[in-house]
Design a protein around this motif. Structure first.
Motif, PDB file in Angstrom:
ATOM      1  N   HIS A  16     -13.757   0.947   0.303  1.00 10.72           N
ATOM      2  CA  HIS A  16     -12.441   1.074  -0.315  1.00 10.72           C
ATOM      3  C   HIS A  16     -12.375   2.370  -1.116  1.00 10.72           C
ATOM      4  O   HIS A  16     -13.232   2.635  -1.951  1.00 10.72           O
ATOM      5  CB  HIS A  16     -12.183  -0.125  -1.239  1.00 10.72           C
ATOM      6  CG  HIS A  16     -10.781  -0.208  -1.730  1.00 10.72           C
ATOM      7  ND1 HIS A  16     -10.416   0.118  -3.013  1.00 10.72           N
ATOM      8  CD2 HIS A  16      -9.647  -0.590  -1.097  1.00 10.72           C
ATOM      9  CE1 HIS A  16      -9.111  -0.058  -3.153  1.00 10.72           C
ATOM     10  NE2 HIS A  16      -8.631  -0.488  -2.020  1.00 10.72           N
ATOM     11  N   PHE A  19      -5.894   3.390  -3.660  1.00  7.85           N
ATOM     12  CA  PHE A  19      -4.572   2.959  -3.220  1.00  7.85           C
ATOM     13  C   PHE A  19      -3.661   4.170  -3.059  1.00  7.85           C
ATOM     14  O   PHE A  19      -3.758   5.148  -3.811  1.00  7.85           O
ATOM     15  CB  PHE A  19      -3.957   1.993  -4.236  1.00  7.85           C
ATOM     16  CG  PHE A  19      -4.770   0.742  -4.460  1.00  7.85           C
ATOM     17  CD1 PHE A  19      -4.547  -0.389  -3.690  1.00  7.85           C
ATOM     18  CD2 PHE A  19      -5.762   0.693  -5.424  1.00  7.85           C
ATOM     19  CE1 PHE A  19      -5.280  -1.538  -3.877  1.00  7.85           C
ATOM     20  CE2 PHE A  19      -6.511  -0.454  -5.624  1.00  7.85           C
ATOM     21  CZ  PHE A  19      -6.265  -1.573  -4.850  1.00  7.85           C
ATOM     22  N   ASN A  20      -2.739   4.083  -2.101  1.00  4.23           N
ATOM     23  CA  ASN A  20      -1.748   5.146  -1.948  1.00  4.23           C
ATOM     24  C   ASN A  20      -0.556   4.889  -2.864  1.00  4.23           C
ATOM     25  O   ASN A  20      -0.574   3.956  -3.674  1.00  4.23           O
ATOM     26  CB  ASN A  20      -1.320   5.286  -0.480  1.00  4.23           C
ATOM     27  CG  ASN A  20      -0.644   4.023   0.061  1.00  4.23           C
ATOM     28  OD1 ASN A  20      -0.137   3.190  -0.700  1.00  4.23           O
ATOM     29  ND2 ASN A  20      -0.613   3.882   1.378  1.00  4.23           N
ATOM     30  N   GLU A  21       0.478   5.717  -2.724  1.00  6.87           N
ATOM     31  CA  GLU A  21       1.631   5.599  -3.623  1.00  6.87           C
ATOM     32  C   GLU A  21       2.373   4.279  -3.449  1.00  6.87           C
ATOM     33  O   GLU A  21       3.113   3.848  -4.339  1.00  6.87           O
ATOM     34  CB  GLU A  21       2.593   6.781  -3.408  1.00  6.87           C
ATOM     35  CG  GLU A  21       3.277   6.844  -2.049  1.00  6.87           C
ATOM     36  CD  GLU A  21       2.377   7.426  -0.946  1.00  6.87           C
ATOM     37  OE1 GLU A  21       2.820   7.460   0.218  1.00  6.87           O
ATOM     38  OE2 GLU A  21       1.239   7.835  -1.272  1.00  6.87           O
ATOM     39  N   LYS A  22       2.170   3.615  -2.316  1.00  9.21           N
ATOM     40  CA  LYS A  22       2.774   2.299  -2.096  1.00  9.21           C
ATOM     41  C   LYS A  22       1.845   1.156  -2.530  1.00  9.21           C
ATOM     42  O   LYS A  22       2.135  -0.006  -2.280  1.00  9.21           O
ATOM     43  CB  LYS A  22       3.122   2.132  -0.612  1.00  9.21           C
ATOM     44  CG  LYS A  22       4.172   3.099  -0.103  1.00  9.21           C
ATOM     45  CD  LYS A  22       4.463   2.843   1.380  1.00  9.21           C
ATOM     46  CE  LYS A  22       5.500   3.807   1.909  1.00  9.21           C
ATOM     47  NZ  LYS A  22       5.766   3.579   3.360  1.00  9.21           N
ATOM     48  N   LYS A  23       0.739   1.525  -3.160  1.00 14.95           N
ATOM     49  CA  LYS A  23      -0.279   0.567  -3.605  1.00 14.95           C
ATOM     50  C   LYS A  23      -0.910  -0.188  -2.434  1.00 14.95           C
ATOM     51  O   LYS A  23      -1.306  -1.344  -2.552  1.00 14.95           O
ATOM     52  CB  LYS A  23       0.292  -0.412  -4.644  1.00 14.95           C
ATOM     53  CG  LYS A  23       0.727   0.278  -5.935  1.00 14.95           C
ATOM     54  CD  LYS A  23       1.219  -0.695  -6.979  1.00 14.95           C
ATOM     55  CE  LYS A  23       1.635   0.039  -8.243  1.00 14.95           C
ATOM     56  NZ  LYS A  23       2.186  -0.869  -9.266  1.00 14.95           N
ATOM     57  N   GLU A  24      -0.998   0.511  -1.310  1.00 10.69           N
ATOM     58  CA  GLU A  24      -1.696  -0.006  -0.140  1.00 10.69           C
ATOM     59  C   GLU A  24      -3.131   0.505  -0.149  1.00 10.69           C
ATOM     60  O   GLU A  24      -3.407   1.617  -0.629  1.00 10.69           O
ATOM     61  CB  GLU A  24      -0.999   0.447   1.141  1.00 10.69           C
ATOM     62  CG  GLU A  24       0.425  -0.065   1.283  1.00 10.69           C
ATOM     63  CD  GLU A  24       1.189   0.632   2.394  1.00 10.69           C
ATOM     64  OE1 GLU A  24       2.122   0.004   2.934  1.00 10.69           O
ATOM     65  OE2 GLU A  24       0.868   1.795   2.702  1.00 10.69           O
ATOM     66  N   ASN A  25      -4.041  -0.296   0.381  1.00 10.99           N
ATOM     67  CA  ASN A  25      -5.447   0.090   0.392  1.00 10.99           C
ATOM     68  C   ASN A  25      -5.684   1.333   1.251  1.00 10.99           C
ATOM     69  O   ASN A  25      -5.133   1.457   2.348  1.00 10.99           O
ATOM     70  CB  ASN A  25      -6.309  -1.051   0.940  1.00 10.99           C
ATOM     71  CG  ASN A  25      -6.356  -2.238   0.007  1.00 10.99           C
ATOM     72  OD1 ASN A  25      -6.313  -2.086  -1.204  1.00 10.99           O
ATOM     73  ND2 ASN A  25      -6.454  -3.430   0.568  1.00 10.99           N
ATOM     74  N   ILE A  26      -6.543   2.219   0.751  1.00 15.37           N
ATOM     75  CA  ILE A  26      -7.055   3.346   1.532  1.00 15.37           C
ATOM     76  C   ILE A  26      -8.513   3.029   1.846  1.00 15.37           C
ATOM     77  O   ILE A  26      -9.311   2.785   0.934  1.00 15.37           O
ATOM     78  CB  ILE A  26      -6.955   4.669   0.756  1.00 15.37           C
ATOM     79  CG1 ILE A  26      -5.510   4.945   0.341  1.00 15.37           C
ATOM     80  CG2 ILE A  26      -7.519   5.823   1.583  1.00 15.37           C
ATOM     81  CD1 ILE A  26      -5.367   6.115  -0.621  1.00 15.37           C
ATOM     82  N   LYS A 225      -2.512  -2.830  -7.649  1.00 15.28           N
ATOM     83  CA  LYS A 225      -1.410  -3.305  -6.801  1.00 15.28           C
ATOM     84  C   LYS A 225      -0.714  -4.512  -7.406  1.00 15.28           C
ATOM     85  O   LYS A 225       0.400  -4.846  -7.028  1.00 15.28           O
ATOM     86  CB  LYS A 225      -1.912  -3.630  -5.393  1.00 15.28           C
ATOM     87  CG  LYS A 225      -2.965  -4.707  -5.312  1.00 15.28           C
ATOM     88  CD  LYS A 225      -3.472  -4.859  -3.879  1.00 15.28           C
ATOM     89  CE  LYS A 225      -4.627  -5.845  -3.793  1.00 15.28           C
ATOM     90  NZ  LYS A 225      -5.135  -5.968  -2.405  1.00 15.28           N
TER      91      LYS A 225
END
Length: 264
Positions: A16, A19-26, A225
């Motif tokens: 992990h 998180f991206n700007e949409k609070k999705e996992n990177i 998130k």
């Protein structure tokens, strides 16, 4: 006698990265070897895993076999759950690894309310079954201890909370399975207690009376998130255990690892 216990949700062996700007996992790829290196350096006596990497529906796991060898944890049991959604051709589930021999092993299925929802992407979800692993370990000096490992239902993805009144009967059933009567016990798990303490979410466990929570952390640091502070993972013990040290460590997974040393 001293014991070092670790509970970790290992994200199906994925790394992990935030998180991206949409609070999705990177995610940074499938690297179970990094988890093995970490646990090998940590030298636990008992290791409980959620989202463990399992090769097939029979519970075979090259990840756990190598971890067992490298960490000197010769006794282990794997419980496959669903097919992994992050790694092709793998399953994910629960694993318990131990320095100490197993006296007994059993698996219990949690009562499932089978909630349904339509996700934002249009997918129809029905709550999957969840399970508990229970192992009785033979410690030194003639002592034994029960280890209970679980990963509970993600009610938050269904717009519900298991601490709502409508699920009181389910909580009572789960508590009977998790909280052993008059036994030296350690309960580890990802409880999905979003936005609430486990004491408030799950009063039937009688934390503070029958059980004690031995590792605490500020969940907001690790789960941005969610728009609130939350602790999801817990290590609970019966009150026979004296806590010598307790900490969390955030590395590789999207969940912190819980690490505790106890004396019994």
């Amino acid at each position: 006698m001293k014991l070092k216990i670790i509970f970790a949700n290992v994200l199906q062996g994925m790394i992990h990265l935030g998180f991206n700007e949409k609070k999705e996992n990177i995610l940074g790829g499938f690297h179970p070897e990094k988890y093995i290196e970490y646990f090998s350096a940590s030298k636990p006596d008992i290791l409980c895993l959620a989202e463990s990497v399992i090769d097939d529906g029979n519970g075979n796991s090259s990840f756990i076999a190598e971890l067992s060898k490298r960490c000197d944890l010769p006794y282990y049991k794997n419980l496959p759950g669903e097919k992994a959604w992050l790694v092709k051709d793998k399953f994910y589930g629960l694993s318990i690894c131990s320095k100490f021999p197993f006296l007994e092993y059993e698996v219990s299925k949690l009562a499932n309310p089978k909630i349904e929802t339509i996700r934002p992407n249009g997918e129809h979800w029905i709550m999957h079954d969840k399970y508990i692993q229970k192992v009785s370990l033979e410690l030194e000096q003639g002592k034994s201890v029960k280890i209970i490992n679980t990963h509970m239902f993600p009610f938050q993805h269904f717009g519900k909370h298991f601490w709502d009144d409508e699920f009181a009967s389910y909580r009572r059933q789960w508590a009977k399975m998790l909280a052993s009567e008059d036994e030296l016990s350690i309960v580890a798990g990802d409880f999905n207690t979003v936005d609430i303490t486990i004491s408030d979410a799950f009063p039937e466990l009688q934390i503070g009376d029958k059980l004690q929570s031995i590792v605490s952390y500020d969940g907001q640091k690790y789960q941005p998130k969610y728009p609130y502070a939350t602790q999801i993972e817990y290590i609970l013990t019966t009150k026979d255990f004296k806590v010598l040290s307790a900490k969390e460590d955030m590395c590789f997974s999207d969940h912190p690892f819980l690490i505790a040393e106890v004396e019994v």
